[in-house]
Design a protein around this motif. Structure first.
Motif: not given
Length: 410
Positions: A242-262
């Motif tokens: 638990v805890g990888l990624g963040t809720h405080v910065n849109a660009a660093r959200r884990l789900d956003a980064r995963i979606a962009a990578a794929l």
């Protein structure tokens, strides 16, 4: 923080990959990369190119005696077919008459490799790239836009997976869940890393014999029709804390980064995490992953609709990601286009390609997810060495365990 970059063209002398930020002491070697690249070449529906073209892997820096040093790691993936392409892909100027030599295969659907390519292929980067970069030869675009570049990403992904496993015990697995309209049956359990050998042995990367037969038949039907077919792949990351990624910065959200990578993978047109679009059809009371107290006192979830990510942060559940690959755009029945030299209607140029690319697609998606998770882990439990990262992560998880097992007073 990890930073990575690839360079090189599909028919150039080599692909290059670099990654900066890996800790010292990570156990990696050339064989690790060779195994990853060999798996990328597997799959029913792959084209003839996979039979003769070889990946010649060489680690150029950042690794000594099987361990990373903390310096940037540089990888070279040589192209065994380079001698055939030295003229047309030369970095230095060549005599104009050399490009007039017919070096093609004799297939009337193909353009001789030495000649300029002026008929952009629908579905590829050809037209947009030619106009955006003011090129009069599509080869200046397609050689870099080619999915061949993903070999470098897979090599980088192998390093990322080593980091995830050796620091945090995070392990990944990928499989095919759809080919065309053929869908895999609902599974009683998620595939685990222990299924990797069986998945590698399957021609369509599934452990379901019934689905395997349907997938193979669908690919064969597309090939017989002179067409191509896409599909959907799924990647699961197990034991993500638990805890990888963040809720405080849109660009660093884990789900956003995963979606962009794929979505950055060639031919991917859709990404979903967890139940994705299916979750949108559920009522709110059924779409959430309720927080429960396990028998051992730890916190557990009643479901995993969110695919292991809530609020841009991993929640301790397996991370489940799917990517939808459109059918390959280069098909034997050449599509309609326009010749940019003459302005006349034409048929798009034909180059050898796969009938179906979802099996390598699954492994490329796995590499991309590994890179994102490895970077998130490095950010959260950073250190200059594997030992330091483990120590940091252990301390953090011990604190999390203390907080989540604490019984609240009424």
């Amino acid at each position: 923080m990890l930073n990575w970059l690839t360079a090189g063209e599909s028919h150039g002398p080599a692909l290059l990959a670099t990654i900066d930020g890996l800790p010292a002491g990570l156990e990696v070697d050339t064989e690790l990369l060779e195994r990853a690249l060999a798996r990328r070449r597997l799959g029913h529906g792959r084209g003839a190119r996979q039979k003769w073209e070889k990946d010649e892997v060489q680690i150029l820096g950042g690794v000594r005696h099987g361990r990373t040093t903390g310096a940037p790691v540089a990888i070279r993936i040589g192209n065994s077919e380079w001698p055939k392409w030295q003229v047309v892909m030369s970095a230095d100027p060549v005599a104009p008459e050399a490009l007039l030599v017919d070096a093609g295969s004799g297939d009337e659907r193909e353009v001789a490799r030495n000649k300029r390519l002026t008929r952009p292929r629908p579905g590829h980067a050809d037209l947009a790239g030619m106009l955006s970069y003011d090129h009069d030869d599509a080869r200046n675009v397609l050689e870099r836009a080619s999915a061949r570049e993903t070999a470098a990403r897979v090599a980088l992904g192998a390093l990322a997976e080593a980091l995830l496993d050796q620091v945090a015990g995070i392990r990944l697995v990928s499989h095919v869940v759809a080919v065309g309209e053929e869908l895999a049956r609902p599974q009683r359990r998620l595939p685990t890393p222990e299924d990797c050998l069986a998945l590698d042995a399957s021609p369509v990367r599934t452990v379901d014999p019934e689905a395997e037969a349907r997938f193979v038949a669908r690919i064969d039907a597309a090939k017989q029709a002179g067409d191509t077919v896409g599909g959907v792949v799924e990647v699961i990351a197990h034991s993500v804390p638990v805890g990888l990624g963040t809720h405080v910065n849109a660009a660093r959200r884990l789900d956003a980064r995963i979606a962009a990578a794929l979505m950055s993978i060639q031919s991917v047109k859709g990404v979903e995490i967890g139940d994705g679009f299916a979750q949108a059809r559920l009522p709110g009371s059924a779409a959430q992953d309720e927080i429960l107290r396990g028998q051992d006192g730890s916190l557990v979830r009643g479901a995993n609709h969110s695919g292991g990510v809530e609020g841009g942060t991993s929640n301790g559940q397996p991370i489940i990601v799917r990517a939808a690959f459109k059918p390959i755009s280069t098909i034997p029945h050449a599509l309609r286009t326009v010749d940019l030299d003459t302005g006349e209607r034409a048929s798009a140029l034909h180059q050898r390609s796969d009938t179906c690319h979802v099996v390598p697609g699954a492994l490329i998606a796995q590499a991309e997810l590994a890179l994102v998770l490895a970077d998130a882990l490095s950010t959260h439990a950073g250190g200059n060495s594997v030992v330091e990262m483990r120590r940091n992560l252990t301390a953090y998880l011990a604190h999390v365990d203390t907080r989540t097992r604490k019984e609240r007073l009424p």
